[in-house]
Design an enzyme around this catalytic site. Structure first.
Site, PDB file in Angstrom:
ATOM      1  N   ASP A 350       0.866  -1.169   0.000  1.00 32.27           N
ATOM      2  CA  ASP A 350       0.000   0.000   0.000  1.00 32.27           C
ATOM      3  C   ASP A 350       0.904   1.220   0.000  1.00 32.27           C
ATOM      4  O   ASP A 350       2.065   1.148   0.438  1.00 32.27           O
ATOM      5  CB  ASP A 350      -0.905  -0.010   1.234  1.00 32.27           C
ATOM      6  N   LYS A 351       0.411   2.348  -0.493  1.00 31.42           N
ATOM      7  CA  LYS A 351       1.258   3.542  -0.565  1.00 31.42           C
ATOM      8  C   LYS A 351       1.245   4.333   0.736  1.00 31.42           C
ATOM      9  O   LYS A 351       2.261   4.487   1.394  1.00 31.42           O
ATOM     10  CB  LYS A 351       0.804   4.449  -1.727  1.00 31.42           C
TER      11      LYS A 351
END
Length: 528
Positions: A350-351
């Site tokens: 995930d960022k």
């Protein structure tokens, strides 16, 4: 659950310190007394002194092993409790006979040949190991406790036109729920009335508040911003997203990895084999004419062969791995998954909050209309002084770092999902005296300035292409400057990605954010 966790934490820690300390002290006393040159008293001989010190350890400290051994026998199985109970009991009872009824033995044995210290030390240290394991389990469950803290204790529901406060677990599917500013959302649902921005960082990792309007979905455990919301509960209790996350972590901590199941099977065969070898050694030494050597060999085989690494270390390692992962934001679905990690071929990141810092920071200021960079930042920070938005925190932090004083502001108004407006006392070129200023996104700018100048639109587009969230500062229809804010990449993110790539593991970033923002973060992390 919350009450049980609290009781377990306080009880385990207190009991571990008191009982383990007492048993270790008694065990140490037995060992030291066995070596100390203390003169014998008429009744309190060496053996009696050792008996008095070792008996509390054997009876009270070893009670749990006797209970476990008895339960195993009822299941027609042998376990580690059986090994410890049998070995220490033989050593203790043999020593009791030597001290109080030596005539029952076939050979004369001196009182100094007793094994009180063997049984006491083994029980004390095994108990210390078990208490350390319990403490590790409690620490590993800290992530679950933090998730439980996200659940609000109460909720405001509207039933038959009346507002009433009920426990959060009493919210029913279909209830109309009222969430005031700053409150936690008690259940999953859909907004039917109101507008607000919600902090979903602890659930989804999203660093910026998420704007919610009628029709938007809400996640239980998230925190409401400044707006008032009414929503219909769609998932309650164990069906909410937060409850399912908690369930996944708890199931993973309770699950058995293949290596643990293998250890359980090995232990089931290992214990009977050890008992058989111990009796064989005792029989052979006795037939050879050395009863005491046979007894010593019997005790040594039972005590030394305790398979602690198989029966204790494996589940403890699994528990710590799952708990540490949850603490770092990695939810491990089961022990089997944890064991299969070594065969990974692809890692999906995930960022927000994983590869990035998880909070916005000011990256660029573009002054316009004759303003300087410092003036634009000072006015913007003064506008955001009364705001609790994370973007406001980024501007205030930048202004403070540059030593810019905040200007007095009044008549502050927050436009949900758009920006803020206020009257700022300023004397800076185009802004003189008390002037109404606005700061926000494109939606707010278009509402105030129907047709943005081409230069402004081009500058905004360039900043957004570089992965920034852009705020426009203006007075009336004049745009005074642009402020770019971004969730910057963690310093260690590039190193982690490169490490995985060197191990021939493919790295992927998955994020719902704009493609431009994702591409910028991926480039910084050396994903391409």
């Amino acid at each position: 659950m919350r009450r049980r966790v609290g009781i377990a934490l306080s009880g385990v820690l207190a009991l571990a310190i008191v009982r383990a300390g007492a048993f270790l002290a008694l065990a140490a006393g037995v060992s030291l007394l066995n070596m100390a040159p203390v003169a014998q008293l008429p009744w309190l001989t060496w053996g009696v002194w050792l008996f008095l010190l070792a008996t509390p350890v054997q009876v009270f400290g070893g009670w749990s092993f006797y209970v476990g051994a008895w339960a195993a026998l009822q299941r027609r199985a042998l376990n580690m409790d059986m090994l410890i109970a049998l070995g220490t009991s033989v050593a203790y009872l043999y020593s009791v006979v030597v001290v109080f009824a030596p005539q029952l033995l076939p050979v004369d044995i001196d009182e100094r040949g007793v094994y009180f210290e063997v049984s006491a030390v083994v029980i004390a240290f095994v108990l210390l190991g078990k208490y350390m394991e319990e403490i590790i389990k409690q620490r590993s469950s800290a992530a679950v406790r933090r998730l439980l803290d996200l659940q609000p204790a109460s909720a405001t529901v509207i039933r038959e036109g009346q507002e009433m406060t009920v426990p959060a677990e009493a919210v029913l599917q279909g209830d109309l729920v009222l969430v005031r500013p700053g409150e936690k959302v008690p259940a999953d649902g859909v907004v039917v009335e109101g507008q607000s921005s919600l902090d979903e960082a602890l659930i989804t990792g999203e660093s910026l508040p998420v704007s919610k309007q009628p029709g938007a979905e809400l996640i239980g455990g998230t925190i409401n911003g400044r707006g008032l919301l009414r929503f219909t509960a769609t998932r309650v209790g164990a069906e909410t997203a937060l409850a399912q996350i908690i369930r996944i972590v708890e199931e993973a901590q309770a699950s058995s990895a293949p290596v643990q199941r293998l250890a359980d099977r090995v232990t089931a065969w290992f214990v009977p084999a050890v008992v058989a070898v111990a009796f064989a050694a005792f029989a052979l030494w006795t037939l050879a004419g050395s009863f005491s050597s046979g007894l010593l060999a019997f005790i040594a085989v039972l005590v030394i062969s305790c398979p602690c690494a198989l029966g204790i270390a494996t589940p403890a390692a699994l528990m710590v791995g799952v708990g540490k992962g949850a603490e770092l934001g990695i939810l491990i679905r089961s022990g089997e998954v944890l064991e299969r990690v070594e065969r990974l071929t692809t890692v999906v990141f995930d960022k927000t909050g994983t590869l990035t810092q998880g909070k916005p920071a000011l990256t660029q200021v573009v002054p316009m209309a004759g303003q300087s960079r410092e003036q634009v930042l000072q006015l913007a920070a003064s506008l955001e002084h009364c705001s609790e938005h994370p973007l406001a925190a980024a501007l205030l932090e930048a202004a403070s770092a540059e030593g810019l004083a905040l200007l007095p502001a009044r008549d502050f108004q927050a436009q949900v999902g758009e920006g803020v407006q206020a009257v700022v006392q300023a004397v800076v070129q185009a802004v003189v005296g008390d002037q109404a200023l606005w700061l926000g996104n494109r939606a707010l700018a278009r509402r105030v300035v129907p047709q943005l100048p081409g230069t402004v639109q081009h500058a905004v587009q360039q900043l957004e292409t570089a992965g920034n969230t852009v705020m426009l500062l203006g007075q009336g229809e004049a745009v005074l400057g642009l402020l770019a804010v971004a969730d910057t990449v963690r310093p260690e993110a590039r190193q982690a990605v490169e490490l995985l790539q060197r191990r021939r593991i493919q790295v992927v970033m998955l994020s719902p954010r704009r493609r431009a923002i994702c591409c910028c973060s991926a480039t910084t992390c050396a994903m391409w």
